[in-house]
Design an enzyme around this catalytic site. Sequence first.
Site, mmCIF file in Angstrom:
data_model
loop_
_atom_site.group_PDB
_atom_site.id
_atom_site.type_symbol
_atom_site.label_atom_id
_atom_site.label_comp_id
_atom_site.label_asym_id
_atom_site.label_seq_id
_atom_site.Cartn_x
_atom_site.Cartn_y
_atom_site.Cartn_z
ATOM 1 N N HIS A 31 0.858 -1.196 0.000
ATOM 2 C CA HIS A 31 0.000 0.000 0.000
ATOM 3 C C HIS A 31 0.890 1.240 0.000
ATOM 4 O O HIS A 31 1.991 1.225 0.552
ATOM 5 C CB HIS A 31 -0.915 -0.018 1.234
ATOM 6 C CG HIS A 31 -1.977 1.029 1.168
ATOM 7 N ND1 HIS A 31 -1.751 2.328 1.566
ATOM 8 C CD2 HIS A 31 -3.247 0.985 0.711
ATOM 9 C CE1 HIS A 31 -2.869 3.028 1.365
ATOM 10 N NE2 HIS A 31 -3.787 2.234 0.836
ATOM 11 N N GLU A 49 -4.190 2.372 -7.209
ATOM 12 C CA GLU A 49 -4.576 3.478 -6.335
ATOM 13 C C GLU A 49 -3.709 4.702 -6.640
ATOM 14 O O GLU A 49 -2.554 4.775 -6.180
ATOM 15 C CB GLU A 49 -4.368 3.096 -4.859
ATOM 16 C CG GLU A 49 -5.275 2.004 -4.376
ATOM 17 C CD GLU A 49 -5.489 2.081 -2.859
ATOM 18 O OE1 GLU A 49 -6.649 2.090 -2.455
ATOM 19 O OE2 GLU A 49 -4.507 2.149 -2.110
#
Length: 258
Positions: A95, A167
Amino acid sequence: MKKPILVVGNWKMHLNTQEASTLVHRLSQSIKVHRSVEVVIAPSLLSLQPLSLEIDRRKFRLAAQDAYFKDEGAFTGEVSFTMLRDLVHYSIVGHSSRRISFNETLEVVREKVNAAVRNGIVPILCVGETKEEHDAGETKQVLHDQVTSAISGLTSEDIRDVVVAYEPVWAIGTGDPEKPESIKRNIDYIRMQVRELYGETAASEVRLLYGASVEPDFVHGILSIEGVDGLLVGGASLNHKQFAAIIDGAYQIAITRS
Ligand code: 13P
């Protein structure tokens, strides 16, 4: 057979175990069991064990937000994928919070993808460009480097289960998702990287998610983009009404797709 739409809630460093349990309870009341939508929640590490005993497994699966790539040893403070293997189905890996705040390199992310797969946990590999990289026109280069380095240690069998979440870092937490045409362009580009490394079958089976400012109003638009197989949701997954509305939106799209 078409894979269900995957909706993942990343709770990041929010909610203690009591609050996590309350949220799961409320969500469980608001959502129905849909075969065409797979709902995954990624609470803090601390809440995984209690939630694993509480969740209705027809409605939810669990994901870790991260883990260490060594299976065991003298690594104070870390938890391994091996320790999580009976607890979670998925783990988020790489992430942007980890890459940026904890300096996770491409090599570390690759080790973590390998460790997850080695332990039977499906990695949800997060990739995406920062604002600086976006403004400098480096998005493709960043996606190329992050995707190819992370998956290069896998076999063509392994890759079929892997999930990649695109993302764009600059759109996270802004309430303003990336425009559909650029989501499509970047998702297509990621699939092309998989195709070049592993061929057409792998590319068509790997699931690609979009994440960054996903809110109920945007679900229809984002999931209507061809090639987007699901959503990675941050802030809105902490609110049971919003997350349930997102899941419902995914279900509506799943009906039109089938
Ligand atoms: P937001 O949905 O809050 O923008 O967060 C996205 C994210 O980082 C999920 O992993």
